[in-house]
Every structure is written in structure tokens, then in C-alpha cells.
Design a protein around this motif. Structure first.
Motif, short mmCIF file in Angstrom:
data_model
loop_
_atom_site.label_atom_id
_atom_site.label_comp_id
_atom_site.label_asym_id
_atom_site.label_seq_id
_atom_site.Cartn_x
_atom_site.Cartn_y
_atom_site.Cartn_z
N VAL A 38 21.69 9.43 -9.24
CA VAL A 38 22.19 9.79 -7.91
C VAL A 38 23.70 9.72 -7.79
O VAL A 38 24.28 10.15 -6.80
CB VAL A 38 21.57 8.89 -6.81
N ALA A 39 24.36 9.14 -8.81
CA ALA A 39 25.81 8.97 -8.73
C ALA A 39 26.36 8.77 -10.13
O ALA A 39 25.62 8.42 -11.07
CB ALA A 39 26.16 7.76 -7.86
N GLY A 40 27.68 8.93 -10.26
CA GLY A 40 28.31 8.77 -11.56
C GLY A 40 28.20 7.36 -12.10
O GLY A 40 28.30 7.14 -13.31
N MET A 41 28.01 6.38 -11.21
CA MET A 41 27.98 4.99 -11.66
C MET A 41 26.66 4.57 -12.29
O MET A 41 26.57 3.51 -12.90
CB MET A 41 28.30 4.06 -10.48
N VAL A 42 25.63 5.39 -12.17
CA VAL A 42 24.28 4.97 -12.59
C VAL A 42 24.24 4.49 -14.04
O VAL A 42 23.71 3.41 -14.32
CB VAL A 42 23.26 6.09 -12.30
N ILE A 66 21.63 14.33 -8.93
CA ILE A 66 20.69 14.75 -7.88
C ILE A 66 20.64 13.60 -6.90
O ILE A 66 20.24 12.50 -7.26
CB ILE A 66 19.28 15.02 -8.44
N ARG A 67 21.09 13.85 -5.68
CA ARG A 67 21.13 12.77 -4.69
C ARG A 67 20.03 13.04 -3.69
O ARG A 67 20.18 13.80 -2.74
CB ARG A 67 22.51 12.70 -4.04
N THR A 68 18.92 12.36 -3.91
CA THR A 68 17.73 12.66 -3.12
C THR A 68 17.93 12.42 -1.63
O THR A 68 17.36 13.13 -0.81
CB THR A 68 16.54 11.82 -3.63
N GLN A 85 28.19 17.68 -9.12
CA GLN A 85 28.83 16.93 -10.20
C GLN A 85 29.80 15.93 -9.59
O GLN A 85 30.60 16.29 -8.72
CB GLN A 85 29.57 17.89 -11.12
N MET A 86 29.69 14.71 -10.06
CA MET A 86 30.54 13.66 -9.51
C MET A 86 31.54 13.21 -10.56
O MET A 86 31.18 12.73 -11.63
CB MET A 86 29.67 12.48 -9.06
N SER A 87 32.81 13.39 -10.22
CA SER A 87 33.87 12.93 -11.10
C SER A 87 34.13 11.47 -10.76
O SER A 87 34.31 11.14 -9.58
CB SER A 87 35.15 13.74 -10.85
N SER A 159 30.16 1.01 3.20
CA SER A 159 29.76 0.28 1.99
C SER A 159 28.80 1.15 1.19
O SER A 159 28.23 2.11 1.73
CB SER A 159 29.09 -1.04 2.38
N TRP A 160 28.63 0.81 -0.06
CA TRP A 160 27.80 1.64 -0.92
C TRP A 160 26.96 0.79 -1.86
O TRP A 160 27.40 -0.24 -2.36
CB TRP A 160 28.67 2.58 -1.77
N SER A 161 25.72 1.26 -2.08
CA SER A 161 24.86 0.72 -3.15
C SER A 161 23.93 1.86 -3.53
O SER A 161 23.91 2.90 -2.87
CB SER A 161 24.06 -0.49 -2.66
N TRP A 201 36.62 11.89 -1.91
CA TRP A 201 36.60 10.87 -2.97
C TRP A 201 36.21 9.54 -2.34
O TRP A 201 36.76 9.16 -1.30
CB TRP A 201 37.99 10.77 -3.61
N ASN A 202 35.29 8.86 -2.96
CA ASN A 202 34.86 7.56 -2.48
C ASN A 202 35.18 6.50 -3.52
O ASN A 202 34.70 6.58 -4.66
CB ASN A 202 33.35 7.58 -2.20
N LEU A 203 35.99 5.54 -3.14
CA LEU A 203 36.32 4.43 -4.05
C LEU A 203 35.46 3.24 -3.62
O LEU A 203 35.60 2.76 -2.49
CB LEU A 203 37.80 4.05 -3.95
N VAL A 204 34.59 2.79 -4.49
CA VAL A 204 33.72 1.65 -4.16
C VAL A 204 34.26 0.40 -4.85
O VAL A 204 34.49 0.41 -6.07
CB VAL A 204 32.26 1.89 -4.60
N PHE A 205 34.44 -0.64 -4.05
CA PHE A 205 34.95 -1.90 -4.58
C PHE A 205 33.77 -2.85 -4.73
O PHE A 205 33.42 -3.60 -3.81
CB PHE A 205 35.99 -2.49 -3.62
N ILE A 229 35.03 -1.46 -10.24
CA ILE A 229 35.38 -0.24 -9.49
C ILE A 229 34.43 0.87 -9.90
O ILE A 229 34.15 1.06 -11.09
CB ILE A 229 36.84 0.17 -9.80
N ASP A 230 33.92 1.57 -8.88
CA ASP A 230 33.07 2.75 -9.09
C ASP A 230 33.60 3.81 -8.14
O ASP A 230 33.52 3.64 -6.93
CB ASP A 230 31.62 2.37 -8.76
N THR A 231 34.16 4.87 -8.67
CA THR A 231 34.62 5.91 -7.75
C THR A 231 33.87 7.21 -8.01
O THR A 231 33.38 7.44 -9.11
CB THR A 231 36.14 6.20 -7.84
N GLY A 232 33.78 8.02 -6.98
CA GLY A 232 33.12 9.31 -7.13
C GLY A 232 33.81 10.36 -6.27
O GLY A 232 34.00 10.17 -5.07
N ALA A 233 34.24 11.44 -6.91
CA ALA A 233 34.83 12.58 -6.19
C ALA A 233 33.92 13.77 -6.45
O ALA A 233 33.59 14.07 -7.60
CB ALA A 233 36.24 12.86 -6.69
N1 SER Z 1 28.89 5.49 -6.07
C1 SER Z 1 29.75 6.06 -5.07
C2 SER Z 1 29.19 7.31 -4.49
O1 SER Z 1 28.31 7.86 -5.07
C3 SER Z 1 31.10 6.34 -5.67
O2 SER Z 1 30.96 6.86 -6.92
O3 SER Z 1 29.67 7.74 -3.47
#
Ligand code: SER
Length: 389
Positions: A38-42, A66-68, A85-87, A159-161, A201-205, A229-233
Motif C-alpha cells: 500500500v506504500a513505499g515503506m512496506v 495498490i492502496r485499497t 507509484q510512490m517515490s 499521522s500515518w500507519s 509529498w508526505n513525510l512520516v516521522f 523516516i518514511d516519505t512518499g511522493a
Molecule cells: N507511508 C506514507 C504514505 O504512504 C509516506 O510514504 O503516505
């Protein structure tokens, strides 16, 4: 700028800044707690959690996703896709808030001739956690973003998870102002549709561990041993700004799918019976602003700020929402370390001992030998996000 070049510039920039470039992994998640990527951090969750030693302190990728939980928005907004696509750039105990903000600002605003994206910094707005003084100070004092363009939100909204037990943290969202043709003034906190102040762009701390729960209803069960740090653009979102398209479907990499559908169906995109079905476009908002014959002032009324159903348990306490542009230190209690305050307030729910995060035999997260009560099987909301994305 073509999407392929936006992608290449991303990877080149972060490689030049010491990041290990990683390939996109399968859309079927390699992480057992979620079905899809669902995200680049997976693929990096074990490194963020500290259950595995990261082979590199920092990494970057452009991940197919794929972000359900976005599927209900597809076709209704200009910016959601079933596939995107998440950078991303990631730090595992290496740089934290200031470093992530610096990289994002530099890449977005550096000139195209210097390898950047050449966006106008005056059009960038940020939303941050109202208790995050580090980001506030860094953005407004070090980088010099005017205070009115840094808007503060409660933790539940910023916030994000992944939606499952795992890492969690507050965010700094970066939005691009597409101008008054696309929505009301007042910044991302007021533009409820998100078409004008487009989140790019989302910067997750990451600094917390979240437990079981459904939707926004979950517990924070501890703090990470090391921050991450997990970021996604959104690659397609950057493309639709930089290609000056009204929506993500008309960029160079997505439009060929529409063209193929036109050929197969014999119908033309944007020429529906209702007189045009293109999403976005300057006219879409302008139409909404025309006076209604029976409610002549309705079009002038601003929508109320977003109300979200966020219900964190325990809810990170926050003072009543301040005026959006209030500088730090006004209108609410301030704390040297907001994370410590969160932990202190809910210390009864947090593990008393430290130690690495691990999974027990049933795959649940545990740290320091104490787990919160297991509430049973819950519905999944992958990619849980306080924000609207
Ligand atoms: N995990 C966050 C998001 O998907 C940043 O990468 O938005």
C-alpha cells in the motif's frame, strides 16, 4: 517533464545523497501484516521497527502500490488511482525530521537545470502536527516558509500507519497550490476537496508503535527504539502538476490506457452525454462558484474545515484547535518533546521495559514483554492515514 524523468531525477537525487536505491517489490505485500503493498515503506517495515538490522542507514525507491483504502475515491477526485507509484526516501535511525524536510524542499524547489523539479517554493504549503515544534521551527525559521503556509493539525489528522500494528508517526504533508481556479483560498486545511492544495509529498516521522485496531481506532503501544523516516511522493501527482494536466489520468504514462479504452469502446474521453467528464479542470471549480438562483450567496460560503472521524485510543491529548496561523507557543500547551508527553500521558498502556520489537507466535507485535489486550479480528484499513491524501 515526462514521468520517466521525474522518476529518474528522484532516484539520482537520493543516490547522490547517500541513499541505497532499491527496486520496486511485488504488489502482493512482502510484509505479512498486509495483503497489498500500500506504500513505499512496506518492504522496509522490519528496518523501521528494528526487528531486522537494516543493511543501509538510508534508502530510496519508486514503489508500485495498490492502496485499497483509496479505491472509493477513484474516479471522484483528480488524484486517486487504483494503481500508483510512490517515490520514497527512508532513514533507519539516521536523519530525522530536519533532514527529511531539507531533502524534500531542495528537490522540489531546485532548478530543473540543477537536477531538481523547479517548483515555485511560494506555492508550497505544509500541514504538520500541532505539537511538532521541530518541524515548525525548521520550516519557518531555517527554511523561511511564511507562518501562514504552515498549518497545524491534531495528531489524529496528521499521522500515518499501515492500518495494522507496526510503525506510526506524525507527518509533514507538502501541498502544491494550483491556484484559485481550483478551489478556495485558505490552505489545505480549508480546501476540503484537495484539488487546489494538492498533497504531493508526505513525510512520516516514525517514532511510535501502534497496536491492533480498526480504522482510526487503535492504540499506541510504545515508542520505537530508533526513530525512522518514511516519505512518499505520488509520482503521478508530481507529473500532473509538472505537465500542467487537470488530473492524474491525463499524464503521459496513464493517458495511453484511456486512449486504448477509446479505441476499444468507440467512445471519446471527455465528451460524455453530460457535456464533458474530465475530472479536475479549471471549470469544475468555477461552475461550483456560480451563484445559485435561489441561494445567491451560497457559492461564497467557505466549507467548514475537514472533520474527520479520527478516534485514536488513547487519543493523544491536544488543546482545542488553534487559529490556523497561530505561531508556535500560542494557544496551547507546549512541551519540549511531544513524544515524551504522549508517552507520559498514556504510560499505563505502554510497555514498561525497553528492548527490541519482535513478533510473538501469532505474529503480533510485542516489545519489552508486554502486549495490549488483543481485541480480536478487525477489519483492515490499510494505509491508515489521519490526513486525506
Ligand atoms: N507511508 C506514507 C504514505 O504512504 C509516506 O510514504 O503516505
Amino acid at each position: 517533464m515526462r514521468t520517466s524523468e521525474i522518476r529518474t531525477r528522484w532516484l539520482d537525487y537520493f543516490a547522490a545523497n547517500g541513499h541505497e536505491i532499491r527496486p520496486s517489490v511485488s504488489l502482493v505485500s512482502p510484509e505479512p501484516s498486509i495483503l497489498f503493498t500500500v506504500a513505499g515503506m512496506v518492504p522496509f517495515i522490519p528496518y523501521i521497527l528494528g526487528t531486522q538490522q537494516p543493511p543501509w542507514p538510508r534508502a530510496a525507491s519508486v514503489q508500485k502500490c495498490i492502496r485499497t483504502n483509496d479505491i472509493d475515491n477513484v474516479g471522484r477526485t483528480t488524484r486517486h488511482g487504483t494503481f500508483f507509484q510512490m517515490s520514497g526516501n527512508f532513514s533507519f535511525g539516521d536523519y530525522f525530521k530536519e533532514g527529511a524536510i531539507d531533502y524534500a524542499w531542495e528537490l522540489l524547489t531546485s532548478g530543473v537545470d540543477r537536477g531538481g523539479y523547479g517548483l515555485d517554493g511560494e506555492r508550497l504549503w505544509m500541514t504538520i502536527w500541532e505539537e511538532d515544534e521541530v518541524s515548525w521551527n525548521h520550516l519557518t525559521r531555517t527554511i523561511g516558509v511564511p507562518e501562514r503556509r504552515v498549518q497545524k493539525l491534531p495528531f489524529a489528522e496528521i499521522s500515518w500507519s499501515t492500518g495494522q500494528p507496526g510503525p506510526a508517526g506524525s507527518c509533514c504533508e507538502i501541498h502544491y497550490d494550483r491556484g484559485p481556479d481550483y478551489g478556495p483560498d485558505g490552505g489545505p486545511a480549508v480546501d476540503t476537496r484537495g484539488d487546489r492544495f494538492l498533497e504531493i509529498w508526505n513525510l512520516v516521522f516514525d517514532e511510535f508503535i501502534r497496536g491492533e485496531g480498526r480504522g482510526h481506532d487503535f492504540e499506541l503501544v510504545g515508542k520505537l527504539e530508533r526513530t525512522a523516516i518514511d516519505t512518499g511522493a505520488g509520482l503521478e501527482r508530481l507529473a500532473f502538476i509538472m505537465q500542467d494536466k487537470p488530473n492524474m489520468y491525463e499524464i503521459d504514462e496513464v493517458y495511453p490506457v484511456i486512449a486504448a479504452a477509446e479505441t476499444m469502446s468507440g467512445r471519446s474521453y471527455g465528451r460524455g452525454a453530460a457535456g464533458g467528464r474530465r475530472l479536475g479542470g479549471r471549470r469544475a471549480y468555477a461552475r461550483g462558484r456560480r451563484p445559485h438562483p435561489l441561494r445567491p450567496h451560497a457559492h461564497l460560503r467557505r466549507r467548514a474545515p475537514r472533520q474527520r472521524r479520527a478516534r485514536l485510543r488513547p487519543a493523544p491529548p491536544h488543546p482545542p484547535r488553534r487559529a490556523l496561523h497561530a505561531p508556535a507557543g500560542r494557544g496551547g500547551r507546549r512541551h519540549a518533546d511531544p513524544a515524551d508527553r504522549l508517552q507520559g500521558r498514556h504510560e499505563g498502556l505502554l510497555p514498561r521495559t525497553g528492548g527490541a520489537v519482535a513478533r510473538d507466535q501469532r505474529g503480533r507485535l510485542r516489545r519489552g514483554g508486554r502486549l495490549p489486550a488483543h481485541p480480536g479480528r478487525r477489519h483492515h484499513h490499510p494505509g491508515h492515514r489521519g490526513g486525506r491524501r
